[in-house]
Write an enzyme that holds these catalytic residues in place. Sequence first.
Site, PDB file in Angstrom:
ATOM      1  N   CYS A   1      48.497   6.855  28.795  1.00 58.44           N
ATOM      2  CA  CYS A   1      48.669   8.323  28.652  1.00 58.44           C
ATOM      3  C   CYS A   1      49.923   8.860  29.391  1.00 58.44           C
ATOM      4  O   CYS A   1      50.568   8.041  29.531  1.00 58.44           O
ATOM      5  CB  CYS A   1      47.368   9.067  28.972  1.00 58.44           C
ATOM      6  SG  CYS A   1      46.939   8.549  30.859  1.00 58.44           S
ATOM      7  N   LYS A   2      49.774   9.963  29.839  1.00 58.27           N
ATOM      8  CA  LYS A   2      51.036  10.490  30.486  1.00 58.27           C
ATOM      9  C   LYS A   2      50.954  10.009  31.911  1.00 58.27           C
ATOM     10  O   LYS A   2      52.284   9.510  32.549  1.00 58.27           O
ATOM     11  CB  LYS A   2      51.041  11.830  30.488  1.00 58.27           C
ATOM     12  CG  LYS A   2      52.304  12.579  31.041  1.00 58.27           C
ATOM     13  CD  LYS A   2      52.293  13.892  30.944  1.00 58.27           C
ATOM     14  CE  LYS A   2      53.364  14.697  31.526  1.00 58.27           C
ATOM     15  NZ  LYS A   2      53.634  16.161  31.342  1.00 58.27           N
TER      16      LYS A   2
END
Length: 105
Positions: free
Chosen positions: A65-66
Amino acid sequence: MDLSQKDWQSQLEEDSNAVILDVRTADEWSEGIIPNAVLNDIYKGQAFIYRLEELDPSKNYYVYCKAGGRSAQACAIMNQMGFENTYNLEGGFMNWKGPVVFPEE
């Protein structure tokens, strides 16, 4: 299992049974992805689960994810669903130094 950026990338390069799973939002996805990633937004709730159910549990999943939080959560959910090999990218996409591509619209 959490892997450092370096370990995640080197293990992925050697893995012929790998699937790269991006659990960010579509907006984040459009800003660039790790090559060959498949999008499944964890914020979609039940739709996220349905899409996981369509995946082959015998594959090795490299999840990001980020920043690493959502992907750790996704790995935990996947493990509960019977996926044996899930690898979370520590530090997420914002610390990724490997190749980046932009997804086709």
